[in-house]
Design an enzyme around this catalytic site. Sequence first.
Site, PDB file in Angstrom:
ATOM      1  N   GLN A 183      -6.953  -0.956   5.507  1.00  0.00           N
ATOM      2  CA  GLN A 183      -7.570  -1.533   6.708  1.00  0.00           C
ATOM      3  C   GLN A 183      -9.041  -1.887   6.503  1.00  0.00           C
ATOM      4  O   GLN A 183      -9.680  -2.374   7.444  1.00  0.00           O
ATOM      5  CB  GLN A 183      -7.442  -0.570   7.898  1.00  0.00           C
ATOM      6  CG  GLN A 183      -6.010  -0.319   8.358  1.00  0.00           C
ATOM      7  CD  GLN A 183      -5.405  -1.492   9.132  1.00  0.00           C
ATOM      8  OE1 GLN A 183      -6.096  -2.436   9.521  1.00  0.00           O
ATOM      9  NE2 GLN A 183      -4.097  -1.457   9.334  1.00  0.00           N
ATOM     10  N   THR A 229       9.629  -7.154 -13.145  1.00  0.00           N
ATOM     11  CA  THR A 229       9.116  -8.520 -13.298  1.00  0.00           C
ATOM     12  C   THR A 229       8.069  -8.818 -12.234  1.00  0.00           C
ATOM     13  O   THR A 229       8.295  -8.559 -11.049  1.00  0.00           O
ATOM     14  CB  THR A 229      10.281  -9.523 -13.168  1.00  0.00           C
ATOM     15  OG1 THR A 229      11.256  -9.198 -14.165  1.00  0.00           O
ATOM     16  CG2 THR A 229       9.794 -10.957 -13.364  1.00  0.00           C
ATOM     17  N   HIS A 240      -0.731  -8.196   3.120  1.00  0.00           N
ATOM     18  CA  HIS A 240      -0.390  -8.747   4.447  1.00  0.00           C
ATOM     19  C   HIS A 240      -1.350  -8.321   5.551  1.00  0.00           C
ATOM     20  O   HIS A 240      -1.253  -8.815   6.674  1.00  0.00           O
ATOM     21  CB  HIS A 240       1.064  -8.425   4.822  1.00  0.00           C
ATOM     22  CG  HIS A 240       1.339  -7.010   5.194  1.00  0.00           C
ATOM     23  ND1 HIS A 240       1.472  -6.606   6.491  1.00  0.00           N
ATOM     24  CD2 HIS A 240       1.522  -5.912   4.439  1.00  0.00           C
ATOM     25  CE1 HIS A 240       1.743  -5.303   6.516  1.00  0.00           C
ATOM     26  NE2 HIS A 240       1.763  -4.863   5.272  1.00  0.00           N
ATOM     27  N   CYS A 276       4.538   1.546  12.592  1.00  0.00           N
ATOM     28  CA  CYS A 276       5.501   2.425  11.934  1.00  0.00           C
ATOM     29  C   CYS A 276       5.913   3.581  12.834  1.00  0.00           C
ATOM     30  O   CYS A 276       7.023   4.067  12.756  1.00  0.00           O
ATOM     31  CB  CYS A 276       4.917   2.989  10.656  1.00  0.00           C
ATOM     32  SG  CYS A 276       3.946   1.788   9.763  1.00  0.00           S
ATOM     33  N   ALA A 311       0.826  -1.211   0.000  1.00  0.00           N
ATOM     34  CA  ALA A 311       0.000   0.000   0.000  1.00  0.00           C
ATOM     35  C   ALA A 311       0.860   1.260   0.000  1.00  0.00           C
ATOM     36  O   ALA A 311       0.447   2.289  -0.522  1.00  0.00           O
ATOM     37  CB  ALA A 311      -0.932  -0.004   1.210  1.00  0.00           C
ATOM     38  N   THR A 312       2.046   1.189   0.589  1.00  0.00           N
ATOM     39  CA  THR A 312       2.925   2.362   0.599  1.00  0.00           C
ATOM     40  C   THR A 312       3.276   2.774  -0.821  1.00  0.00           C
ATOM     41  O   THR A 312       3.122   3.936  -1.211  1.00  0.00           O
ATOM     42  CB  THR A 312       4.218   2.054   1.383  1.00  0.00           C
ATOM     43  OG1 THR A 312       3.870   1.669   2.709  1.00  0.00           O
ATOM     44  CG2 THR A 312       5.141   3.260   1.429  1.00  0.00           C
ATOM     45  N   ASN A 361      -5.930   3.202  10.707  1.00  0.00           N
ATOM     46  CA  ASN A 361      -5.218   2.042  11.234  1.00  0.00           C
ATOM     47  C   ASN A 361      -4.970   2.107  12.734  1.00  0.00           C
ATOM     48  O   ASN A 361      -4.650   1.097  13.346  1.00  0.00           O
ATOM     49  CB  ASN A 361      -3.880   1.861  10.498  1.00  0.00           C
ATOM     50  CG  ASN A 361      -3.070   3.137  10.465  1.00  0.00           C
ATOM     51  OD1 ASN A 361      -3.494   4.148   9.920  1.00  0.00           O
ATOM     52  ND2 ASN A 361      -1.899   3.098  11.071  1.00  0.00           N
TER      53      ASN A 361
END
Length: 385
Positions: free
Chosen positions: A183, A243, A205, A328, A75-76, A155
């Site tokens: 989220q 790739t 994730h 974070c 997502a970043t 979040n």
Amino acid sequence: MPVAPAYLDNAATTAVDPRVAALMAQCLTAEGTFGNASSTHVYGREAAARIATARREVAAVIGARPEEIVFTSGATEASNLALLGTARANADRRHHLVTSRTEHHATLDPLRQLEREGWAVTRLTPDGEGRVSAEAVRAALRPDTLLVSIMHVNNETGVVQDVAAIGAVCRAAGVLFHADLAQSIGKLPTAQIADRIDFGSFTAHKIHGPKGIGALYVAAAARPWIAPIVHGGGQERGLRSGTLPTHQIVGFGRAAALAASEGAADAGRMRALRTLLWNGLAALPRVYPNSPLEDGSPAILNVAFAGVEGESLVTALTDIAVSTGSACSSASGEPSYVLRALGRTAELAQSSLRFSFGRDTQVVDVERAIAAVRAAVTRLREVAP
Ligand SMILES: *Cc1c(COP(=O)(O)O)cnc(C)c1O
């Protein structure tokens, strides 16, 4: 036998579902689908076919078309692509962006970078529960506003924004709308959300898929307004070269399919666990919720324990994996900027813990957490000056 810590930090990351892991393992070794999806030989075509299936599964979880999905590293990167990619593609036309103070750093930091490059950014202050109204967004728009970026679910607190109403305001004004969906997938109904937004970021994730893979939804109508930030082989219709990681994408696809088919049942169980936890913690004096208890995300409960340092509490809770905020920002030791923006005092923000639930969370984990938190809060308050 030692007991594993109760894991109540699913908003930071979740364990990979064994059904997802099994599929990923088929895409690594010489006997499996190891080919490069861009190659035209049989190995490449096999990888391309599995990626096409996964792309359909990922698209379906938000109601998008497969060709509107751009795979990224998470997502970043997806939010960086949405924000930097639209700003730089329209630098000669519009110079103003709108967001809120309570966004994830994956949104705030690219916007700060754009400010350094000459863009104007308006950061809206939410109400005391963390909501940004569509009316406040409308009032912030200027003739040169290019894009609005507001997250669906926060979040740290689990507050849910009215993405449909904000999207309608943006559409009426001819302004692009990006929503961070990291989220909300698998916790709220998202099967129609693509219709409300131009861009959407999400990540595997947080839904029991692997780390290191995510996607940006780019609505077909918005494609002309965005340019790539990674240049190279031209994969992903030119929007994200590199790739394609077959095993990651296949895992993301299965995780998204499971979120679509089992998300509602998972969310129902998480909501019951959240109520159980809140009732257990609210028995203590001077405990305040930082999450909306009625309509917040079923997966997140953020609670302030007045008179107790959040970090001391985390340290005391050796058998419970919880956090004082996002994974974070908790390293910095600063009080949460999200809770501060809601008007909480620095002291109360620093006395807050985030509990979060996933598919694997059990009633016994919550019961252990209630007992451990009650004991630790009582003890820490006794020794406090
Ligand atoms: C986890 C998260 C992100 C970042 O996702 P990555 O996969 O780590 O890039 C962004 N926004 C929100 C709301 C998140 O919870």
